[in-house]
Design a protein around this motif. Structure first.
Motif, PDB file in Angstrom:
ATOM      1  N   ALA A 253      41.985  52.279  46.159  1.00  0.00           N
ATOM      2  CA  ALA A 253      41.577  53.391  45.300  1.00  0.00           C
ATOM      3  C   ALA A 253      41.389  52.906  43.870  1.00  0.00           C
ATOM      4  O   ALA A 253      41.995  51.920  43.428  1.00  0.00           O
ATOM      5  N   ILE A 254      40.558  53.599  43.146  1.00  0.00           N
ATOM      6  CA  ILE A 254      40.321  53.260  41.742  1.00  0.00           C
ATOM      7  C   ILE A 254      41.561  53.641  40.935  1.00  0.00           C
ATOM      8  O   ILE A 254      41.990  54.795  40.968  1.00  0.00           O
TER       9      ILE A 254
ATOM     10  N   GLN B  43      39.428  60.504  37.166  1.00  0.00           N
ATOM     11  CA  GLN B  43      40.432  60.997  38.108  1.00  0.00           C
ATOM     12  C   GLN B  43      39.785  61.774  39.248  1.00  0.00           C
ATOM     13  O   GLN B  43      40.192  61.632  40.414  1.00  0.00           O
TER      14      GLN B  43
ATOM     15  N   SER C  23      39.119  58.741  47.489  1.00  0.00           N
ATOM     16  CA  SER C  23      40.292  58.615  48.359  1.00  0.00           C
ATOM     17  C   SER C  23      40.174  59.538  49.567  1.00  0.00           C
ATOM     18  O   SER C  23      40.485  59.144  50.703  1.00  0.00           O
TER      19      SER C  23
ATOM     20  N   THR D 154      43.821  54.922  37.987  1.00  0.00           N
ATOM     21  CA  THR D 154      43.558  55.858  36.882  1.00  0.00           C
ATOM     22  C   THR D 154      44.769  56.025  35.964  1.00  0.00           C
ATOM     23  O   THR D 154      44.761  56.908  35.099  1.00  0.00           O
TER      24      THR D 154
ATOM     25  N   SER E  33      39.925  50.522  33.731  1.00  0.00           N
ATOM     26  CA  SER E  33      41.157  51.227  34.084  1.00  0.00           C
ATOM     27  C   SER E  33      42.106  50.275  34.790  1.00  0.00           C
ATOM     28  O   SER E  33      41.685  49.326  35.458  1.00  0.00           O
TER      29      SER E  33
ATOM     30  N   SER F  65      46.283  49.989  36.759  1.00  0.00           N
ATOM     31  CA  SER F  65      47.395  50.663  37.416  1.00  0.00           C
ATOM     32  C   SER F  65      48.689  50.256  36.728  1.00  0.00           C
ATOM     33  O   SER F  65      48.936  49.063  36.513  1.00  0.00           O
TER      34      SER F  65
ATOM     35  N   SER G 125      38.110  59.193  41.569  1.00  0.00           N
ATOM     36  CA  SER G 125      39.099  58.486  42.382  1.00  0.00           C
ATOM     37  C   SER G 125      39.639  59.377  43.497  1.00  0.00           C
ATOM     38  O   SER G 125      39.796  58.928  44.642  1.00  0.00           O
TER      39      SER G 125
END
Length: 711
Positions: A468-469, A420, A427, A471, A493, A495, A423
């Motif tokens: 974005a990655i 988190q 961002s 999480t 991970s 979404s 990410s």
């Protein structure tokens, strides 16, 4: 006797209730047990050993007081000591007598035994010049002594013996490191002036307390543990007292009722008066006769009414007076014929009979209310607990760890928190196009791709920023089981709110105890790919060496074999070792190359230009992590180079509508040609040696790496 039993019940009720209240008040001991940590010599850090926290059973509560910001974190003891290497700190541990001993640990000297972290520590490497300063003093008198070769600082200032000593404070001040934000901690806490943290730490976990790594750590430190304050007899005593009080009230009411009934019938009033007869005034004394004569005469009686006084019938038996009522009727209404007095007497007797019942109910209300109040005021600690045996464990799959199994690099919760933070940092970096900020969380091929993306977005503002990655759901956490550095973690991970965002597979590495994890490989997982079975997060896995012979192919050869499958297609010797997804990717790369050639032909440049393609492994070494089926997940990077050059001196290569080439080169054409490089980040599942399974493609990511003009 009933009154005696009622009094006895009241006395017993008072004693039971008083005993129950005393159980929860004056007889109840302290709720916590506290131990203070006495810090005598100030230092930037305080390390609370795990034995201090587990000195007493139960959850631990850490209380730290001090002016300003206070930081506390807990982590594995070995990691804490590695992070504190080269720093001065106070170490609190439990002594042989059971007391808490605090020892001051000075900055560690460098060790020659090749320890896990001594060689990785940049700060301790500078300390030898400070600690070996006596050597230059001896060489000042004898210049032929070669000992000065080990102290360059002394050779530069041979006549000033105090010069190296003056550098010592500067070296110590640079070693101050802030523990805030480190990925090494399992969890951390921050507060101002006072910090209270509840925790329950297992064996092998310690706590570090500091401010910013430069200022001295707070010295007012205490650890407390909860004590058992349950009073299982309080509830039964209070309930028994309330019940006895109710019994006493009932006995008291019954005693009063019995006393009233035992009095017998009430005494009757006087009997009827004799009939009125004339008084002979002449026979009275003169004084009385004179008083009667002076009294005004009564009005004449109504002659129309019948004279009932002359009858010889006896007067009715009543206790009322014979004086007439104001309406001319006798006062005793029961003697009057036709009067309705029987119903009134019945209602009066009913009211008298119901009054004791109402009084008994009113007396029972306080007893019931008191019982309810006592019952609600008693918590579970005031009652004995029955049937709280240890639950039988449910059967689970058995995983036997090797005897020399190392701890995992991170826990599952720790890995999710780090992801988190990664990410969020990326961002922010993508929004500001700050490559320095992105470099705090990216490395290797992932950082190289980000650098090109920022350059394109700077020249072409309409370029879509990288996604974005996700999480929301971290499905796989596969840490390396090791106590050394660098450490690697693999994550998968997803979404949960946006189906258009594909799952992401990434690896991140921590180079040393003082560095944060950085993502070095990242790719989007294909919807048709099946992730292999891996070890649990609490167990961890091991890194596979690049030259391992326990896989179907060596990890070091994987990128080369796939590159050959791309260049040669079905003619490649390794083509059949890859699954259908891998072959489709290789075909799409060949189709992309063919489209470049076709585009030149469509623009009439087929005879004046030529193209060449080459795909080779990237410089970063592959990352291989073992799976449960004795295979491995291998992350590799490849560089696909596309070159377009003119075939004659008069020809030039024009970029045409290729805005990316114009933005990255700053020109619109080239006389010698242009080279475009693409980077592929790939994740493969490689089976074990002797397996008949194919190498399966798990995830792929393609990024534009560079566009350069040939000079």
């Amino acid at each position: 006797m009933r009154f005696v039993w009622a009094v006895v019940a009241f006395v017993l009720a008072a004693g039971l209730i008083a005993a129950g209240i005393a159980q929860r008040t004056i007889f109840m001991g302290p709720s916590i047990q506290e131990a203070a940590v006495a810090v005598e010599e100030p230092a930037p850090y305080v390390l609370l050993d795990g034995d201090v926290l587990r000195e007493h059973p139960g959850a631990q509560t850490l209380l730290v007081r001090g002016d300003g910001d206070i930081f506390a974190a807990y982590g594995r003891t070995a990691d804490m000591e590695a992070w504190l290497a080269g720093s001065s700190y106070n170490h609190a541990s439990v002594g042989a007598d059971g007391d808490i001993d605090v020892a001051f640990v000075d900055a560690a000297e460098p060790e020659d035994d090749g320890g896990d972290t001594a060689g990785e520590t940049p700060a301790p490497e500078e300390t030898p010049a400070v600690e070996e300063t006596p050597a230059p003093e001896e060489s000042a008198a004898t210049e032929e002594t070669p000992a000065t070769e080990e102290t360059p600082a002394a050779e530069e200032t041979p006549t000033t013996e105090e010069a190296p000593a003056e550098e010592a404070p500067a070296a110590e001040t640079t070693t101050g490191r802030s523990p805030v934000g480190s990925d090494l901690w399992l969890d951390s806490f921050t507060d101002t002036d006072s910090l209270i943290a509840d925790m329950q730490l297992p064996e092998g976990v310690s706590v570090i307390i500091a401010r910013d790594g430069t200022a001295d750590a707070p010295e007012d430190i205490a650890v407390s543990w909860p004590l058992d304050t349950s009073t299982p007899l309080a509830g039964p005593l209070l309930s028994a007292g309330a019940a006895m009080l109710l019994v006493g009230l009932v006995l008291y009411v019954l005693a009063i009722r019995h006393q009233r009934r035992g009095r017998g019938p009430r005494r009757k009033g006087p009997g009827p008066l004799p009939p009125t007869e004339p008084i002979d005034i002449a026979q009275l004394p003169p004084a009385e006769r004179a008083a009667i004569e002076e009294t005004p005469s009564a009005p004449a009686p109504d002659t129309s009414a019948p004279d009932t006084s002359a009858t010889d019938a006896p007067a009715p038996d009543t206790s009322a007076t014979d004086a007439p009522a104001p309406d001319g009727k006798p006062a005793d209404a029961s003697a009057t014929p036709g009067s309705d007095t029987s119903g009134s007497d019945v209602r009066t007797s009913e009211r008298r009979a119901s009054a004791p019942a109402r009084r008994r109910r009113l007396l029972a209300i306080p007893a019931i209310a008191l019982t309810a109040l006592i019952a609600t005021g008693c918590s579970a600690e005031s009652w004995p607990q029955f049937g709280e045996g240890t639950p039988s464990p449910s059967p689970t799959a058995t995983i036997i760890a090797p005897e020399n199994q190392k701890p995992p690099a991170v826990t599952e919760a720790q890995a999710k928190r780090i992801l988190q933070e990664v990410s969020a940092t990326l961002s922010d970096a993508d929004a500001a196009m700050d490559i320095d900020l992105a470099a705090t969380r990216l490395d290797g091929p992932a950082l190289t791709a980000r650098t090109t993306e920022y350059a394109l977005r700077t020249a072409l503002p309409d370029t879509t920023p990288p996604a974005a990655i996700p999480t929301d759901e971290v499905e796989v956490v596969l840490p390396e089981a090791t106590d050394r550095w660098p450490r690697t973690v693999l994550l998968l991970s997803k979404s949960s709110g946006d189906d258009t965002i594909p799952p992401v597979i990434l690896t991140m590495t921590q180079q040393d105890p003082w560095s944060n994890y950085k993502v070095d490989n990242m790719a989007e997982m294909s919807a048709d790919a099946a992730f292999p079975k891996v070890a649990a997060a609490w167990l961890g896995t091991s890194l596979i060496p690049d030259d391992s012979a326990f896989l179907s192919i060596r990890p070091a050869d994987l990128a080369t074999m796939f590159a050959d499958a791309v260049d040669e297609g079905e003619q490649s010797a390794s083509y059949g070792q890859f699954d259908e997804l891998s072959q489709n990717l290789a075909q799409s790369i060949r189709d992309s190359r063919q489209s470049v050639v076709q585009n030149l032909a469509d623009n009439g440049a087929a005879e004046t230009s030529q193209t060449s393609f080459d795909i080779v492994p990237a410089d970063p070494a592959p990352v291989s992590m073992a799976t449960l089926d004795s295979g491995a997940i291998v992350a590799v990077s490849l560089i696909d180079t596309e070159s377009v050059t003119p075939t004659s001196a008069d020809a030039v290569i024009r970029f045409g509508d290729n805005a990316q080439a114009k933005a990255l080169t700053g020109v619109t054409e080239s006389a010698k040609g242009v080279t475009t490089k693409y980077e592929f980040q790939l994740f493969f599942s490689v089976p074990a040696q002797g397996s008949s399974e194919q190498i399966r493609l798990l995830a792929v990511r393609q990024d534009l790496l560079s566009v350069e003009v040939i000079k």
